[in-house]
Scaffold this motif. Structure first.
Motif, PDB file in Angstrom:
ATOM      1  N   SER A 162       0.669  -1.453  -0.040  1.00  0.00           N
ATOM      2  CA  SER A 162      -0.524  -0.064   0.286  1.00  0.00           C
ATOM      3  C   SER A 162       0.546   1.294   0.035  1.00  0.00           C
ATOM      4  N   PHE A 163       2.212   1.627   0.273  1.00  0.00           N
ATOM      5  CA  PHE A 163       2.826   2.298  -0.276  1.00  0.00           C
ATOM      6  C   PHE A 163       3.940   2.254  -0.700  1.00  0.00           C
ATOM      7  N   PHE A 164       4.820   1.278  -1.347  1.00  0.00           N
ATOM      8  CA  PHE A 164       5.904   0.969  -2.039  1.00  0.00           C
ATOM      9  C   PHE A 164       4.680   0.318  -3.720  1.00  0.00           C
ATOM     10  N   SER A 165       4.878   0.465  -4.801  1.00  0.00           N
ATOM     11  CA  SER A 165       4.855   0.263  -6.072  1.00  0.00           C
ATOM     12  C   SER A 165       5.386  -1.596  -6.558  1.00  0.00           C
ATOM     13  N   GLU A 166       6.770  -1.742  -5.695  1.00  0.00           N
ATOM     14  CA  GLU A 166       7.475  -3.128  -5.715  1.00  0.00           C
ATOM     15  C   GLU A 166       8.531  -3.287  -4.720  1.00  0.00           C
ATOM     16  N   LEU A 167       7.706  -4.744  -4.293  1.00  0.00           N
ATOM     17  CA  LEU A 167       7.775  -5.320  -2.859  1.00  0.00           C
ATOM     18  C   LEU A 167       9.649  -6.239  -3.067  1.00  0.00           C
ATOM     19  N   LYS A 168      10.678  -6.224  -3.019  1.00  0.00           N
ATOM     20  CA  LYS A 168      11.485  -7.748  -2.624  1.00  0.00           C
ATOM     21  C   LYS A 168      11.481  -8.396  -1.470  1.00  0.00           C
ATOM     22  N   ILE A 169      11.806  -9.823  -1.431  1.00  0.00           N
ATOM     23  CA  ILE A 169      12.324 -10.415  -0.678  1.00  0.00           C
ATOM     24  C   ILE A 169      13.407 -10.684  -0.687  1.00  0.00           C
ATOM     25  N   ILE A 170      14.124 -11.041  -0.294  1.00  0.00           N
ATOM     26  CA  ILE A 170      15.381 -11.426  -0.333  1.00  0.00           C
ATOM     27  C   ILE A 170      16.219 -12.369   0.995  1.00  0.00           C
ATOM     28  N   VAL A 171      16.086 -13.371   1.202  1.00  0.00           N
ATOM     29  CA  VAL A 171      16.464 -14.376   1.953  1.00  0.00           C
ATOM     30  C   VAL A 171      17.793 -15.082   1.740  1.00  0.00           C
TER      31      VAL A 171
END
Length: 142
Positions: A120-129
């Motif tokens: 709802s705040f960012f146009s792109e979300l990346k998750i790094i594990v």
């Protein structure tokens, strides 16, 4: 809308503390490159960001150890979310980075909750594990 958020999920013994320490110590240099790593909560974001998205805190050893379960958990959780929202709105950078080992203990529903909030705040979300070969991980844990 902010451009991108990177969420680093640091499984224990994978170098997370080194990564967090680097970002914490270089927060100003990162800002100069339009990257925001919050130092408001200390080096890692375990105690302030991680509990904000737990769906069932009564099942989380993380929240139980910190006294974040019980009847008033919803109020505590909303305070945490409000602080995160305020920080997002006050800082206009192209990239935000959040890091915490305790994200690795999230359930699938917790991850969905985290994803919904940040989208709802960012146009792109990346998750790094980061993961580590199991034999090496066991040896480092002894």
């Amino acid at each position: 809308m902010k451009k991108k958020i990177i969420i680093h999920i640091g499984i224990s013994k994978t170098g997370s503390t080194s990564i967090q320490n680097f970002m914490y110590m270089n927060a100003e240099k990162l800002k100069a490159n339009n990257i925001y790593y919050s130092i408001k909560y200390g080096m890692a974001h375990n105690d302030n960001i991680v509990p904000a998205f737990l769906i069932s805190p009564e099942e989380s050893t993380f929240s139980i150890k910190r006294g974040l379960n019980g009847d008033d958990f919803d109020k505590k959780q909303q305070v945490l979310k409000d602080e995160i929202i305020k920080e997002i709105k006050e800082n206009d950078f192209d990239t935000f980075i959040v890091s915490g080992e305790e994200f690795s203990k999230y359930s699938q529903n917790d991850i969905k909750n985290l994803n919904k909030f940040y989208k709802s705040f960012f146009s792109e979300l990346k998750i790094i594990v980061y993961v580590r070969e199991i034999k090496s991980w066991i040896n480092s844990s002894i």
